[in-house]
Design an enzyme around this catalytic site. Structure first.
Site, PDB file in Angstrom:
ATOM      1  CG  HIS A  44    -100.003 -32.745 -24.008  1.00 58.25           C
ATOM      2  ND1 HIS A  44    -100.239 -34.065 -24.328  1.00 58.25           N
ATOM      3  CD2 HIS A  44     -98.676 -32.628 -23.785  1.00 58.25           C
ATOM      4  CE1 HIS A  44     -99.083 -34.714 -24.314  1.00 58.25           C
ATOM      5  NE2 HIS A  44     -98.126 -33.867 -23.991  1.00 58.25           N
ATOM      6  CD  GLU A  94     -93.335 -38.429 -29.600  1.00 59.24           C
ATOM      7  OE1 GLU A  94     -94.147 -37.551 -29.263  1.00 59.24           O
ATOM      8  OE2 GLU A  94     -92.157 -38.457 -29.210  1.00 59.24           O
ATOM      9  CB  CYS A 118     -97.698 -34.899 -27.358  1.00 64.84           C
ATOM     10  SG  CYS A 118     -96.315 -35.680 -26.525  1.00 64.84           S
TER      11      CYS A 118
END
Lengths: 388, 349, 130
Positions: B234, B80, B112
């Site tokens: 994550h 990103e 992400c």
């Protein structure tokens, strides 16, 4: 091949000339030289002008024509040629003028040098000077011009154990001389402390190890020796002219802290003049950075490799020393309008040989030498001049 | 069987401590470290960006195993913080590893999880026989707005995976995803910093999608959490992965090797890929790894991975730095230097 | 630097692709298409350098050139690649830790950026080998 003599010289004051343009500077220097030679412009057969970077500094090319025009020579359609070899542009212009006369091609030739560096912002000036190095593989990857000479200094100090103080003495001596030179940019003497406390530019070089940004112009007139006395009572004979080249990038040199082109040009000059370093009474060398003077006096044979630091600190290169170096104040104190420096060096030697050097006069000056370098040593021009 | 051929990680050397950021904004450092479980985060050098990180990660992958770059038929870089809005990072990476010109490439963005999305694309291209090897990278130099909660964790790093079916060091037995349109965290084109929905990023964001994809994977593979040696989730902070692991039935021991965030921060597209890499760094043949990424916007990709003998015989993990090695000997910055590194100071153009 | 000029040397900038004279065995980086020793008798081929070298000399530059991606102070050095040629490069390390003779290896970083809207010039720098 005919013998060549310098019959007239002129030089503007060196400094930051906000009120004077490129053309103003050139015309002033040219006029002073013509006056010195008691010559009128119509006698000039050709002009060579050394200029590094008018294109970058004032967005002007075609300098030969510009100079001829503003000197009033264009209407006579004389050949006018710009010569460029970065900081050695002036030295090369002088050599080209000498060759033109020596060959018999021309009789009375002007060799000039001019640089107007303050018409751009300081960053642009530094960037233009990086063009003297290898833009693609040195400049682009982060090398600045002081950075390159700093690497020479690091290499030299690593090999020969010269101290930082010994190196600083180069600048101290040059300022001493410059204070006695009416055309010098810096009229002030400095102390060792001034150098050692000045801002670091690129380790180990500090601000006072570096020559400044300067505007200025110089012009000399050469003629066949056999005709010199038509113009002057003090003709100065050109005993030798020599030029050499080497790799443009410092990383491609055989030895980082030896300028092989200086060695080659020096040897060629001594051979042509049938002289050795012992015969030279004073020498103007290219001290764009203090380390450059250290390397120069060794490369030209005035002292052994690795000893120039002590040689300088012992005063051997001072006005009263064994071999006065940079009586003009050098590039450091006199200033360094890039293209003009090589011609200014000739101007200084001529002043010395005529006995016109005032408070910086070297006693019994008979033979002088000039040493002008382009970039980090990719071009070197050496000249030897002598009283007739 | 399609799987991971080799992998590589790159983490910049600079760090800033959470307590230093807290000092500047007048916050209580122990509240922050206590709340997030993050103590320091990585900061890129002035001449690093998502592309340089991606290249170093890819080169590290190639140091570990002899793969002819010309056999890499696809390069996908997920980030990103791509250096260009238009001009793919994947092309720079392809050139820098010698895979050009006979390859396809594109850049991905999915907050992400763009790195794991790239891995799925490569799996498809390899499984279908369209390419021999695919390179998927997750790399970021993510930005957090000054004074915002995200500033404590937005970090820099990346991991690269070469996917193929020719002696993989770990097979990817199955993958599935759970994706919805959820505005939990976003950044409009031209804006310097992202914005987010605060606590909305938790349950409707992270937890819904991680649980969604994880449960789908367990269902489709007919496995339970106990069937896995390790699990990687994550990690925007240390708390979320610890909570979701517990909620799903994974243990603290299973997730510990893959939890780099306390000393690294959230490397966004690099986060799950680096967590997986940290696990592969210590895995043995036969170990099984459960991976579930999360990207805001929102979605999760889950993977069922089995480590093979090839991890011992076919690659030399020691030829490139492990995640642990990259986390060692950092250089700490104060906030002023950090701001300079992250381009938060407006310079004269 | 204009886009074409930068692009033309990408293999050199990203991957240290230089040249080698197969007639005398001399390596060149930056590349030369003409061997100074063999001249027209030299057969020149591409050669990808391994990216390891030794520091020959260095300085710490305080003020970087315009557009350069690493603000000063930074270490600039001449290094000797293991294959022979010397090249100029930034070394990313603590200036105080730089030593003549130090071993270095190549890494991929930004060299310069053409302002806010121009292209990014990536290339190779060096770090100490641990």
């Amino acid at each position: 091949m005919r013998d060549v003599a310098v019959i007239g010289v002129g030089c503007t004051k060196f400094g930051e000339h906000w009120d004077r343009s490129f053309r103003d500077l050139f015309v002033e220097a040219g006029a002073l030289a013509l006056e010195d030679a008691k010559l009128s412009g119509e006698k000039i057969d050709a002009m060579y002008v050394g200029n590094m970077s008018a294109g970058r500094f004032i967005e002007q090319e075609h300098i030969g024509a510009l100079i001829a025009d503003y000197s009033g020579m264009a209407t006579r359609h004389i050949p006018a040629t710009r010569v460029e070899a970065a900081c050695a542009s002036g030295g090369l212009a002088f050599r080209q003028a000498v060759i033109a006369v020596a060959s018999g091609m021309e009789d009375i030739v002007v060799a000039a040098g001019v640089e107007k560096m303050t018409d751009v912002e300081p960053g642009a000036s530094t960037d233009a000077l990086t063009g003297a190095a290898d833009r693609e593989w040195e400049g682009f990857v982060g090398a600045t011009f002081p950075g390159l000479y700093a690497m020479i200094a690091t290499d030299y100090m690593h090999k020969y154990h010269m101290t930082r103080e010994q190196l600083a003495q180069v600048a101290v001596k040059n300022h001493f001389n410059g204070a006695r030179n009416p055309i010098a940019q810096f009229p002030n003497e400095i102390t060792l402390e001034t150098v050692m406390k000045s801002t670091m530019v690129a380790e180990p070089l500090r601000l006072f190890d570096c020559s400044p940004i300067t505007d200025g112009a110089a012009a000399v007139i050469v003629a066949p020796l056999e005709r010199a006395r038509e113009f002057t009572d003090t003709p100065i004979k050109v005993l030798a002219t020599a030029q050499a080249s080497d790799s443009i990038a410092l990383h491609d040199r055989r030895d980082i802290s030896t300028m092989d082109a200086s060695v080659a040009a020096g040897q060629r000059a001594f051979k042509m003049a049938k002289l050795t370093h012992k015969d030279i009474n004073m020498v103007e060398v290219h001290d764009c950075f203090s380390i450059a003077e250290i390397c120069a006096i060794e490369d030209l044979g005035f002292c052994k490799k690795g000893t120039a630091g002590k040689f300088t600190a012992d005063g051997e290169t001072a006005l009263g020393g064994k071999i006065p170096v940079n009586t003009s104040g050098g590039l450091k104190a006199c200033g360094h309008p890039v293209g003009a420096t090589g011609i200014k060096q000739v101007y200084e030697i001529v002043q010395q040989l005529r006995g016109d050097a005032g408070r910086r006069q070297v006693e019994n000056a008979k033979i002088g030498m000039t040493h002008n370098v382009g970039g980090t040593g990719a071009t070197v021009a050496v000249h030897i001049l002598g009283r007739v | 069987m399609v799987g991971i051929i080799t992998y590589g990680v790159y983490i910049p050397r600079y760090r800033i401590k959470v307590e230093e950021i807290a000092r500047v904004w007048g916050a209580n450092a122990s509240d922050i470290t206590g709340g997030l479980g993050v103590f320091e985060k990585s900061v890129p050098d002035m001449d690093e960006d998502a592309a340089t990180i991606a290249v170093e990660a890819a080169r590290n992958a190639l140091l570990r195993r002899k793969v002819d770059p010309k056999d890499i038929g696809a390069v996908y870089v997920g980030s990103e913080s791509h250096p260009y809005a238009v001009k793919p990072t994947a092309c720079t990476v392809g050139e820098a590893i010698g895979a050009t010109p006979t390859m396809t490439a594109a850049d991905l963005e999915f907050a992400c999880k763009a790195g794991t999305a790239g891995m799925q694309i490569c799996m498809g291209l390899v499984k279908s026989g369209m390419i021999k090897y695919g390179l998927a990278i997750g790399s970021d130099v993510s930005q957090g707005a000054p004074g915002d909660a995200l500033e404590y964790t937005a970090a820099a790093g990346g991991a690269a995976y070469i996917i193929g079916n020719d002696d993989p060091i770990a097979t990817i037995n199955h993958t599935c995803s759970f994706t919805t349109d959820t505005p939990d965290f976003w950044r409009r084109e031209g804006q310097n910093y992202p914005r987010h929905g605060g606590r909305f990023t938790g349950d409707p964001g992270y937890f819904k999608h991680v649980k969604g994809a994880s449960n789908l994977l367990l269902e489709q593979t007919k496995k339970t959490p106990k069937d896995f040696t390790y699990a990687v989730f994550h990690q925007p902070n240390a708390k979320f992965p610890q909570k979701v692991a517990k909620d799903l039935g994974f243990s603290k021991e299973q997730i510990t090797p893959g939890l780099a965030v306390p000393r690294l921060g959230n490397t966004y597209s690099g986060a799950s890929p680096i967590g997986l890499a940290a696990t592969l760094d210590i895995a043995k043949p036969g170990d099984t790894i459960f991976v579930c990424s999360f990207g805001s916007g929102a979605g999760s990709d889950a993977f069922d991975i089995t480590v093979t003998d090839a991890i011992k015989d076919k690659i030399n993990r020691g030829a490139a730095p492990s995640v642990e090695k990259l986390l060692q000997n950092p250089i700490y910055l104060d906030y002023a230097k950090y701001a300079k590194h992250k381009g938060k100071l407006v310079m004269q153009v | 630097m204009t886009v074409a000029r930068f692009w033309r040397k990408i293999p050199q900038r990203y991957n240290l692709v230089g040249t080698k004279c197969t007639t005398c065995g001399r390596h060149f980086f930056p590349p030369r298409t003409f061997c100074p020793d063999c001249r027209r008798n030299g057969k020149i081929v591409d050669h990808k350098f391994a990216g390891f070298g030794t520091v020959v000399t260095y300085t710490v530059i305080q003020t970087e050139p315009d557009n350069f991606s690493s603000p000063g102070p930074y270490v600039l050095a001449i290094i000797k690649l293991d294959e022979g040629p010397q090249m100029t490069t930034q070394i990313i390390c603590d200036p105080k830790e730089t030593k003549i003779g130090m071993r270095v290896k190549s890494i991929f970083r930004k060299i310069a950026t053409d302002g806010e809207s121009g292209i990014i010039h990536y290339g190779t720098k060096f770090v100490p080998v641990e």
